[in-house]
Design a protein around this motif. Structure first.
Motif, short mmCIF file in Angstrom:
data_model
loop_
_atom_site.label_atom_id
_atom_site.label_comp_id
_atom_site.label_asym_id
_atom_site.label_seq_id
_atom_site.Cartn_x
_atom_site.Cartn_y
_atom_site.Cartn_z
N LYS A 16 0.84 -1.20 0.00
CA LYS A 16 0.00 0.00 0.00
C LYS A 16 0.88 1.25 0.00
N LYS A 17 1.94 1.23 0.77
CA LYS A 17 2.87 2.35 0.83
C LYS A 17 3.52 2.58 -0.54
N GLN A 18 3.96 1.51 -1.18
CA GLN A 18 4.60 1.63 -2.49
C GLN A 18 3.60 2.13 -3.54
N TYR A 19 2.37 1.66 -3.47
CA TYR A 19 1.33 2.12 -4.39
C TYR A 19 1.13 3.63 -4.22
N LYS A 20 1.00 4.08 -2.99
CA LYS A 20 0.79 5.50 -2.73
C LYS A 20 1.97 6.33 -3.22
N GLN A 21 3.18 5.79 -3.12
CA GLN A 21 4.36 6.50 -3.63
C GLN A 21 4.29 6.63 -5.15
N SER A 22 3.87 5.58 -5.83
CA SER A 22 3.75 5.64 -7.28
C SER A 22 2.68 6.65 -7.70
N VAL A 23 1.56 6.66 -6.99
CA VAL A 23 0.49 7.62 -7.28
C VAL A 23 0.99 9.04 -7.03
N ALA A 24 1.73 9.24 -5.97
CA ALA A 24 2.28 10.57 -5.67
C ALA A 24 3.25 11.02 -6.77
N ARG A 25 4.02 10.09 -7.30
CA ARG A 25 4.93 10.42 -8.40
C ARG A 25 4.13 10.87 -9.62
#
Length: 120
Positions: A16-25
């Motif tokens: 979930k953390k990695q997904y949110k990082q990708s979305v933020a990018r």
């Protein structure tokens, strides 16, 4: 201990953390790359059907990389997606094999036909 119970119920917190990082990018991209990436993000949620978390995380990271590189190079959006944006998106998702929600129904259908055939 509590984190493990939460992960059992909701899935991997790290994913979930990695997904949110990708979305933020993708959110940080300049226009028109941000709008395009967000449109594909929505489409992938409907079309993709991938349920394997690790595969999704890889796909989203690669997708963010693609748009960051295009923005950095100044590559026009159409040069990335081509003449058919739908074909580009579906081809992109198909490159990421993993379990899909439909796999369960495919197996169920195959089993039902096998059972029906044996019952006749």
């Amino acid at each position: 201990m509590v984190a493990k119970w939460i992960e059992v119920l909701t899935g991997s917190l790290e994913e979930k953390k990695q997904y949110k990082q990708s979305v933020a990018r993708m959110d940080a991209l300049p226009e028109p790359y941000r709008a395009t990436a967000k449109a594909y993000q929505r489409y992938f949620m409907y079309y993709g059907g991938v349920v394997d978390g690790a595969t999704l995380i890889t796909m989203w990271g690669d997708f963010a990389d693609l748009w960051e590189r295009a923005a950095a190079d100044g590559t026009p959006v159409r040069a990335v997606v081509g003449d058919d944006p739908v074909e580009f998106g579906e081809t992109f998702v198909q490159a990421y094999s993993g379990r899909q929600w439909i796999d369960k129904e495919r197996a169920r259908l195959t089993q039902a036909v096998d059972d029906a055939e044996r019952g006749s």
